[in-house]
Structures are given as structure tokens and as C-alpha cells.
Design an enzyme around this catalytic site. Structure first.
Site, PDB file in Angstrom:
ATOM      1  N   GLY A  36      -0.070   0.879  17.181  1.00 18.31           N
ATOM      2  CA  GLY A  36      -1.085   1.420  16.287  1.00 18.31           C
ATOM      3  C   GLY A  36      -2.330   0.560  16.306  1.00 18.31           C
ATOM      4  O   GLY A  36      -2.354  -0.530  16.866  1.00 18.31           O
ATOM      5  N   ASP A  96       0.259  -3.970  -3.442  1.00 18.69           N
ATOM      6  CA  ASP A  96      -0.058  -2.778  -2.632  1.00 18.69           C
ATOM      7  C   ASP A  96       1.224  -2.020  -2.282  1.00 18.69           C
ATOM      8  O   ASP A  96       1.433  -1.640  -1.130  1.00 18.69           O
ATOM      9  CB  ASP A  96      -0.816  -3.167  -1.371  1.00 18.69           C
TER      10      ASP A  96
END
Length: 358
Positions: free
Chosen positions: A44, A161
């Protein structure tokens, strides 16, 4: 010291004394001695850099390598800080935290090597049409999230997060999960830390939106959002139209439970309700979570949860990711004096979105 130097983190991470907070670094060129870097497969890319799948020269084991070229000393220190926190969490009791192999640097290049979690994002598996999601499976996932956070908080680290993209499966054959991405994580002192506006809108707790003080309860608010989505098949408790409206709804903390299908247990709704509260002191603590009837009852809750909204959520995330990638590309072109026209901008978004779907 925080900027101090730096040898390699040993492979057998569980035998190391973790009572210090020192980052251990290797010269980047040594990564080529330890891994087949020339045969790396890209997993990615994004604004953070590129992630590659690499293999160990020793035993052919697979690892994920996040490569970044840092444009400033400040950015390099931020990456160092993430590696330092992740290294600090390497412990036998942290089995639901991503394993770190090592951290490498050379000039403005950094490489963070972590375990390769071949199962991918948890929602990607759940959103698959062939997957059957039940309340019982949600219990399995939530228990692991709570255990991971209880471990982190015991070491005075708050994640900040927690969201579906940062909850990964070890492999496709099991339901074992791991938390990833500690770029926003902060070290607490006496269970508290000052926070700025950081995280993902829709999952951020009210105190983060208000830039005040975070505690372990901040992470558990985000767990409540993820759990709501799991039990509703993908509905987000606070998302509505745009980010500004979503923030306003989050600050009010008035989720509607109509999206959670009839048949889901009352204990499950009670668990969420005690997490999605405005005041941190009124939310369930990590210990209280593990003692809640929903997690300890042992009932076999086999009601099937529809997941079509999960697929809609995943599609929106792909689109948002594509837009962010194009914006970064446009900013770079602007810096180079090559400004694309609006037609080019639209076509770039389309190509990026297609690449994401592939």
C-alpha cells in the site's frame, strides 16, 4: 535520551526487559542484510509513505516494512516517536498489539518493520457477502480490543485512533485481532495526557474534539463506536452528511440505537451505552468492561447481523482515501509548478478510486 542512539531490537522480543523507554535503531543499509528487499512487494501507499511485504533471509518469514522519506527533522522525530511507543509495547502480555521487528534509519530515510497481518482490516472480512456476522462473534472481537487497550493503558499509553482500519486480523482463518498504527498514541502521566485535535472524525471522543485531556476512557469511547457499527451492521452512531455535522453530533453524544437490529441482547446495548457517554468518568473502565455481563455471561448469542451497511462504509472509505491521495498529488504538482486542470483532477480521482477497489 529521546534522540539517543541506537542498535538493533532483538528478534526475540519477549525476552527483553521493557522497563525502559529507549528507541533502538539500525543503519538502514543493514535491512538489506536481514531481508530480501529487492524482491519486496508493495502492500500500500499513502501520505505516510509506502508499505512493502518483505521476507527474512534467515527463515523466509514475512514482514511488513513501512518506508518513508522524511522532509524535515520534525517528521523524522514523529516517526521515531511512533517506533519508540510500539517498541515499548512489545511484551508477552501485549499479544493483541502489532509486533515490531525493528526500526532503521539513514539520513532522511526511515524504515519500520512490523509483523505482516495477512488477515487485513477487520471490516473488510466482515463486509464480505459470504461472511456471517453474529453477536457472539462481536463479543470475541470486543474482548480482544478491551484486552489490548487494558495492556496499553497499564503501560501508560493511550492509542487515540481506534477505528476499523486500525484493527487487523492475524490471518483470514482466525478471528484473532491486533491493534496497529501508533502514530497518534501518547504517553500518559498518572493516567492522563493533554491532547490536540487528532484522530478520525466519527470515532473521536468529545474531549479530543475539544482538545482537552485524554484518559483510557478516551479509547473506550472509540471502542463503543466500533462496537455500535459491528452490532448494527455498519451504521455509524454519529456520522451525518459531513464532518462538521458529525462533530456536532459527537459533542452532544446522543446516539440512536434504532439501527441496532431487534434480537441483539439488552446487555450489548447497555455495554455500548456505558461507553458512548460525554463524561469520561461516567464511561466503563477497562476492568469494568471485562466484568460486564455482556462479556462474561457465556450465552450463545447467534442472531445474524446484516452487513450491507458495512459494505457502504467500506466504499466511502475507499473513495475518501482516493480523494486524499489525489489532493496530495495535486499539492505536489503545484509545488513543482505543474497545476492540473479540473478535468485532470476528476480523472485522477477516478483512477485512484479504481486502484483502491482493485
Amino acid at each position: 535520551s529521546d534522540s539517543g542512539p541506537l542498535i538493533s531490537w532483538p528478534r526475540d522480543i519477549y525476552t527483553r526487559n521493557m522497563n525502559n523507554d529507549i528507541l533502538i535503531i539500525k543503519e538502514l543499509t543493514k535491512a538489506y542484510d536481514e531481508f530480501y528487499m529487492d524482491k519486496a512487494k508493495r502492500l500500500g501507499r499513502g501520505g505516510f509513505g509506502k508499505v512493502y511485504l518483505i521476507k527474512s533471509r534467515g527463515d523466509e518469514s514475512e514482514w511488513a516494512a513501512k518506508y518513508q522519506k522524511q522532509k524535515s527533522e520534525k517528521l523524522r522525530r514523529l516517526v521515531q516517536d511512533e517506533a519508540r511507543k510500539l517498541r515499548y509495547l512489545q511484551h508477552k502480555d501485549g499479544k493483541h498489539v502489532m509486533v515490531m521487528y525493528g526500526y532503521y534509519e539513514k539520513n532522511d530515510h526511515t524504515l519500520l518493520v512490523t509483523e505482516y497481518l495477512r488477515g487485513g482490516e477487520i471490516f473488510a472480512k466482515i463486509a464480505d457477502r459470504s461472511y456471517t456476522l453474529t453477536e457472539q462473534k462481536v463479543i470475541v472481537y470486543v474482548k480482544q480490543m478491551v484486552r489490548a487497550l487494558n495492556f496499553m493503558h497499564s503501560r501508560q499509553i493511550v492509542h487515540l485512533d481506534i477505528k476499523p482500519q486500525n484493527i487487523m486480523l492475524k490471518n483470514m482463518e482466525s478471528d484473532s485481532i491486533k491493534l496497529i498504527d501508533f502514530g497518534l498514541a501518547k504517553k500518559m502521566k498518572d493516567g492522563r495526557t493533554k491532547v490536540g485535535f487528532a484522530g478520525t472524525i466519527g470515532f473521536m471522543a468529545p474531549e479530543v474534539l475539544n482538545c482537552t485531556t485524554a484518559t483510557p476512557a478516551t479509547d473506550f469511547f472509540s471502542v463503543g463506536v466500533v462496537m455500535f457499527m459491528l452490532l448494527s451492521g455498519g451504521h455509524e452512531p454519529f456520522w451525518q452528511k459531513d464532518e462538521m455535522t458529525t462533530m456536532k453530533r459527537t459533542l452532544k453524544v446522543e446516539p440512536s440505537y434504532e439501527a441496532i437490529r431487534r434480537g441483539v441482547s439488552r446487555d450489548a446495548v447497555d455495554f455500548i451505552d456505558q461507553l458512548l457517554r460525554k463524561g469520561q468518568e461516567s464511561r466503563l473502565s477497562g476492568e469494568a468492561c471485562m466484568e460486564h455481563p455482556w462479556l462474561v455471561s457465556g450465552k450463545q448469542l447467534s442472531v445474524v447481523i446484516e452487513n450491507h451497511k458495512m459494505r457502504s462504509y467500506m466504499a466511502r472509505q475507499r473513495w475518501n482515501k482516493a480523494i486524499k491521495a489525489v489532493r496530495a498529488m495535486v499539492r505536489m504538482q503545484a509545488l513543482l509548478g505543474d497545476r492540473p486542470d479540473s478535468g485532470a483532477y476528476s480523472s485522477q480521482i477516478g483512477r485512484a478510486s479504481c486502484r483502491e477497489r482493485v
